[in-house]
Design a protein around this motif. Structure first.
Motif, PDB file in Angstrom:
ATOM      1  N   LEU A 129      -1.407  11.828  -4.745  1.00 17.47           N
ATOM      2  CA  LEU A 129      -0.389  12.399  -5.750  1.00 17.47           C
ATOM      3  C   LEU A 129       1.096  12.309  -5.247  1.00 17.47           C
ATOM      4  O   LEU A 129       1.342  12.843  -4.020  1.00 17.47           O
ATOM      5  CB  LEU A 129      -0.650  14.094  -6.059  1.00 17.47           C
ATOM      6  CG  LEU A 129       0.365  14.937  -6.926  1.00 17.47           C
ATOM      7  CD1 LEU A 129      -0.044  14.577  -8.430  1.00 17.47           C
ATOM      8  CD2 LEU A 129       0.386  16.190  -6.584  1.00 17.47           C
ATOM      9  N   ASN A 130       1.866  11.689  -5.709  1.00 19.99           N
ATOM     10  CA  ASN A 130       3.284  11.279  -5.052  1.00 19.99           C
ATOM     11  C   ASN A 130       4.268  12.570  -5.190  1.00 19.99           C
ATOM     12  O   ASN A 130       3.749  13.429  -5.895  1.00 19.99           O
ATOM     13  CB  ASN A 130       3.938  10.141  -5.520  1.00 19.99           C
ATOM     14  CG  ASN A 130       4.393   9.941  -6.978  1.00 19.99           C
ATOM     15  OD1 ASN A 130       4.644  11.180  -7.699  1.00 19.99           O
ATOM     16  ND2 ASN A 130       4.622   9.010  -7.734  1.00 19.99           N
ATOM     17  N   VAL A 195      11.292   2.273  -1.161  1.00 19.28           N
ATOM     18  CA  VAL A 195      10.879   3.085  -2.126  1.00 19.28           C
ATOM     19  C   VAL A 195       9.592   3.060  -2.450  1.00 19.28           C
ATOM     20  O   VAL A 195       8.731   4.234  -2.655  1.00 19.28           O
ATOM     21  CB  VAL A 195      11.637   2.656  -3.750  1.00 19.28           C
ATOM     22  CG1 VAL A 195      11.122   3.345  -4.951  1.00 19.28           C
ATOM     23  CG2 VAL A 195      13.148   2.824  -3.202  1.00 19.28           C
ATOM     24  N   GLN A 196       8.656   1.958  -2.522  1.00 17.66           N
ATOM     25  CA  GLN A 196       7.203   1.959  -2.532  1.00 17.66           C
ATOM     26  C   GLN A 196       6.551   2.711  -1.560  1.00 17.66           C
ATOM     27  O   GLN A 196       5.314   3.379  -1.643  1.00 17.66           O
ATOM     28  CB  GLN A 196       6.713   0.371  -2.591  1.00 17.66           C
ATOM     29  CG  GLN A 196       7.139  -0.297  -3.763  1.00 17.66           C
ATOM     30  CD  GLN A 196       6.657  -1.595  -3.793  1.00 17.66           C
ATOM     31  OE1 GLN A 196       5.519  -1.831  -3.723  1.00 17.66           O
ATOM     32  NE2 GLN A 196       7.403  -2.622  -4.233  1.00 17.66           N
ATOM     33  N   ALA A 197       7.250   2.617  -0.340  1.00 16.87           N
ATOM     34  CA  ALA A 197       6.570   3.418   0.931  1.00 16.87           C
ATOM     35  C   ALA A 197       6.528   5.045   0.565  1.00 16.87           C
ATOM     36  O   ALA A 197       6.062   5.637   0.778  1.00 16.87           O
ATOM     37  CB  ALA A 197       7.198   3.144   2.174  1.00 16.87           C
ATOM     38  N   ASP A 236      16.259  -4.663  -0.668  1.00 13.27           N
ATOM     39  CA  ASP A 236      15.845  -5.440   0.602  1.00 13.27           C
ATOM     40  C   ASP A 236      15.385  -4.283   1.442  1.00 13.27           C
ATOM     41  O   ASP A 236      14.784  -4.905   2.733  1.00 13.27           O
ATOM     42  CB  ASP A 236      16.648  -6.654   0.822  1.00 13.27           C
ATOM     43  CG  ASP A 236      16.931  -7.544  -0.019  1.00 13.27           C
ATOM     44  OD1 ASP A 236      15.879  -7.986  -1.087  1.00 13.27           O
ATOM     45  OD2 ASP A 236      18.049  -8.039  -0.243  1.00 13.27           O
ATOM     46  N   ALA A 237      15.611  -3.181   1.456  1.00 11.45           N
ATOM     47  CA  ALA A 237      15.202  -2.273   2.536  1.00 11.45           C
ATOM     48  C   ALA A 237      13.834  -2.107   2.911  1.00 11.45           C
ATOM     49  O   ALA A 237      12.909  -2.066   2.316  1.00 11.45           O
ATOM     50  CB  ALA A 237      16.096  -0.851   2.191  1.00 11.45           C
ATOM     51  N   ALA A 238      13.722  -1.992   4.035  1.00  9.25           N
ATOM     52  CA  ALA A 238      12.205  -1.928   4.533  1.00  9.25           C
ATOM     53  C   ALA A 238      11.979  -0.491   5.373  1.00  9.25           C
ATOM     54  O   ALA A 238      13.156   0.186   5.747  1.00  9.25           O
ATOM     55  CB  ALA A 238      11.980  -3.195   5.746  1.00  9.25           C
ATOM     56  N   PRO A 239      11.084   0.068   5.382  1.00  8.32           N
ATOM     57  CA  PRO A 239      10.734   1.463   5.651  1.00  8.32           C
ATOM     58  C   PRO A 239      11.408   1.621   7.259  1.00  8.32           C
ATOM     59  O   PRO A 239      11.939   2.962   7.346  1.00  8.32           O
ATOM     60  CB  PRO A 239       9.317   1.678   5.720  1.00  8.32           C
ATOM     61  CG  PRO A 239       8.801   0.671   4.614  1.00  8.32           C
ATOM     62  CD  PRO A 239       9.748  -0.369   4.777  1.00  8.32           C
ATOM     63  N   GLY A 240      11.239   0.660   7.982  1.00  6.54           N
ATOM     64  CA  GLY A 240      11.791   1.038   9.436  1.00  6.54           C
ATOM     65  C   GLY A 240      13.210   0.841   9.408  1.00  6.54           C
ATOM     66  O   GLY A 240      13.917   1.234  10.442  1.00  6.54           O
ATOM     67  N   ASP A 241      13.918   0.279   8.391  1.00  9.63           N
ATOM     68  CA  ASP A 241      15.486   0.245   8.543  1.00  9.63           C
ATOM     69  C   ASP A 241      16.004   1.263   7.490  1.00  9.63           C
ATOM     70  O   ASP A 241      17.457   1.383   7.787  1.00  9.63           O
ATOM     71  CB  ASP A 241      15.595  -1.248   7.913  1.00  9.63           C
ATOM     72  CG  ASP A 241      15.405  -2.218   8.997  1.00  9.63           C
ATOM     73  OD1 ASP A 241      14.887  -2.044  10.012  1.00  9.63           O
ATOM     74  OD2 ASP A 241      14.871  -3.233   8.223  1.00  9.63           O
ATOM     75  N   TRP A 288       3.483   2.342   8.229  1.00  9.25           N
ATOM     76  CA  TRP A 288       3.293   2.689   6.639  1.00  9.25           C
ATOM     77  C   TRP A 288       2.225   2.197   5.785  1.00  9.25           C
ATOM     78  O   TRP A 288       2.257   2.532   4.712  1.00  9.25           O
ATOM     79  CB  TRP A 288       4.829   2.143   6.350  1.00  9.25           C
ATOM     80  CG  TRP A 288       5.921   3.194   6.959  1.00  9.25           C
ATOM     81  CD1 TRP A 288       6.530   2.823   8.143  1.00  9.25           C
ATOM     82  CD2 TRP A 288       6.447   4.133   6.272  1.00  9.25           C
ATOM     83  NE1 TRP A 288       7.589   3.753   8.111  1.00  9.25           N
ATOM     84  CE2 TRP A 288       7.530   4.780   7.215  1.00  9.25           C
ATOM     85  CE3 TRP A 288       6.101   4.921   4.859  1.00  9.25           C
ATOM     86  CZ2 TRP A 288       8.153   5.649   6.899  1.00  9.25           C
ATOM     87  CZ3 TRP A 288       7.197   5.899   4.569  1.00  9.25           C
ATOM     88  CH2 TRP A 288       8.049   6.410   5.474  1.00  9.25           C
ATOM     89  N   SER A 289       1.395   1.340   6.371  1.00  7.30           N
ATOM     90  CA  SER A 289       0.350   0.711   5.566  1.00  7.30           C
ATOM     91  C   SER A 289      -0.316   1.600   4.839  1.00  7.30           C
ATOM     92  O   SER A 289      -1.012   2.639   5.287  1.00  7.30           O
ATOM     93  CB  SER A 289      -0.468  -0.311   6.306  1.00  7.30           C
ATOM     94  OG  SER A 289      -1.548  -0.708   5.450  1.00  7.30           O
ATOM     95  N   THR A 290      -0.557   1.394   3.551  1.00  2.00           N
ATOM     96  CA  THR A 290      -1.606   1.991   2.796  1.00  2.00           C
ATOM     97  C   THR A 290      -2.349   0.908   1.976  1.00  2.00           C
ATOM     98  O   THR A 290      -1.840  -0.216   2.065  1.00  2.00           O
ATOM     99  CB  THR A 290      -1.000   2.888   1.626  1.00  2.00           C
ATOM    100  OG1 THR A 290      -0.122   1.979   0.773  1.00  2.00           O
ATOM    101  CG2 THR A 290      -0.258   4.066   2.329  1.00  2.00           C
ATOM    102  N   GLY A 291      -3.553   1.286   1.504  1.00  2.13           N
ATOM    103  CA  GLY A 291      -4.302   0.088   0.749  1.00  2.13           C
ATOM    104  C   GLY A 291      -5.351  -0.270   1.617  1.00  2.13           C
ATOM    105  O   GLY A 291      -6.112   0.506   2.349  1.00  2.13           O
TER     106      GLY A 291
END
Length: 397
Positions: A129-130, A195-197, A236-241, A288-291
């Motif tokens: 649940l997000n 955002v997806q993370a 283009d932002a990544a979770p780590g940045d 951050w991996s899911t899936g």
């Protein structure tokens, strides 16, 4: 450095790639793979069957268990669907495995755990649940005790009935925003990886209770995630940045612990079965991996995995060679036996020399195994390229 001549190659297949095709097992043996990872529990898929004598498409319209469930799931809220409607049997795994073994090929059970729209669709309270209150019905949440029991029961049943030579575990943690089941209609929104993370962080009842047990203000975190999603502008932002990533680390730690607990239930189920099987796990260094791929941080928190000294972590190598090589080096650097999950389908080349060059790079980076996706979905020219690439990697061509 691993000797390419001794690198083990596993080819991935669905049961319907073998069933009803008298020549299928022989073609797979001719590729030179050492063993096959055959789907024993899998999500819904529409799959091509380019060499089958009677069909060209299989519509596996539901996530399913490819061995008969018997009474194993009685009394549980979660139960898998059966695959008889599109395979013609409730024991497609065993039937296909028998044909492969008769051709001299060992068979591992490719087992997808938390990715199930069939189980999740009718048990939405047990799904991810997000922060916006939206349920991912394809994504069973490992924070839920019922989900851990379900996953362990799937493993136990496959080992009991399917009697595989090995077990390949996929989706041992939660799924997130991506890797779902339906037609995807989100690309135009340009949700960045960040955002997806954020949209993959879970706030189901079990996760929320777990946050509170850790002394975390669950509602404040939920609101913070919502604010970060709404404020995000850079595609283009990544979770780590991204600003705020470090502040969400406590949520990731809770997720890693939940995934490790689910993995331990599955490893214990394998031990309790008495079956002596080699164990592989789809995993990644990405925290951050899911899936399909379990983060290394979750793997490190497992109590039982370290006891399986022969177990392999199989990392995703479908991207560019440099990025994939880095993933292999990062995983192999932990001392874990490492496999490279490589793609034989588009957009990868159908040229054997190109495939072999990429695979050698990954072996040089520390992969002792190559896991080739997917021998059944590949066109005939691609299957031939796999055969030649295997020979090249082993120095026989």
């Amino acid at each position: 450095m691993v000797d390419t001549a001794t690198c083990q190659v596993t080819g991935y297949l669905y049961p319907w790639d073998i069933l009803g095709d008298p020549g299928a097992a022989g073609r797979i043996r001719a590729t030179g793979v050492d063993r096959v990872a055959l789907a024993a529990a899998y999500h819904s898929v529409r799959a091509a069957t380019p060499r089958h004598p009677a069909r060209r498409i299989v519509d596996a319209h539901s996530a399913a268990l490819y061995v008969p469930p018997g009474t194993a799931f009685d009394g549980q809220p979660l139960a898998p669907a059966g695959a008889e409607p599109w395979t013609g049997t409730d024991n497609a795994f065993a039937a296909a495995a028998s044909e492969l073994r008769n051709a001299g090929i060992p068979v591992d059970a490719w087992t997808v755990l938390t990715h199930s729209s069939a189980a999740g669709g009718s048990n939405r309270d047990l799904c991810v649940l997000n922060a916006f209150g939206e349920v991912y019905s394809y994504a069973l949440c490992p924070s839920q005790p019922a989900v851990r029991t379900y996953a362990a029961t799937v493993v136990a049943r496959i080992l009991q009935v399917g009697r595989p030579d090995g077990l390949v575990l996929e989706a041992a943690g939660p799924l997130g925003f991506s890797h779902q089941n339906r037609h995807e209609k989100t690309e135009g929104a340009e949700y960045s990886p960040w955002v997806q993370a954020l949209l993959s962080l879970c706030f189901c009842a079990a996760c929320t209770a777990g946050y509170r047990e850790r002394g975390l203000p669950a509602e404040e975190y939920r609101q913070r995630v919502r604010e970060l999603v709404l404020a995000a502008q850079d595609p283009d932002a990544a979770p780590g940045d991204a600003a705020g990533a470090h502040g969400l680390l406590p949520l990731l730690e809770a997720r890693w612990d939940a995934a490790a607990a689910l993995l331990d239930r599955c490893v214990q189920a394998a031990a309790d079965s008495g079956a002596e099987v080699r164990l592989s796990l789809h995993a990644t260094p990405d925290p951050w991996s899911t899936g399909p791929f379990l983060p290394l941080d979750a793997l490190r928190r497992s109590l039982l995995w370290p006891a399986r000294g022969d177990a392999a972590a199989v990392v995703p190598c479908w991207g560019g060679s440099a990025q994939s090589g880095d993933l292999v080096r990062d995983m192999a650097g932990t001392g874990t036996r490492t496999g490279a999950y490589v793609l034989a389908l588009p957009p990868k080349t159908h040229d054997a020399g190109g495939l072999a060059a990429e695979w050698r790079h990954l072996v040089d980076a520390g992969a002792s195994e190559l896991h080739v996706y997917h021998l059944g979905l590949a066109s005939t020219r691609r299957l031939e390229a796999v055969r030649e690439a295997v020979r090249m990697v082993r120095g026989r061509a």
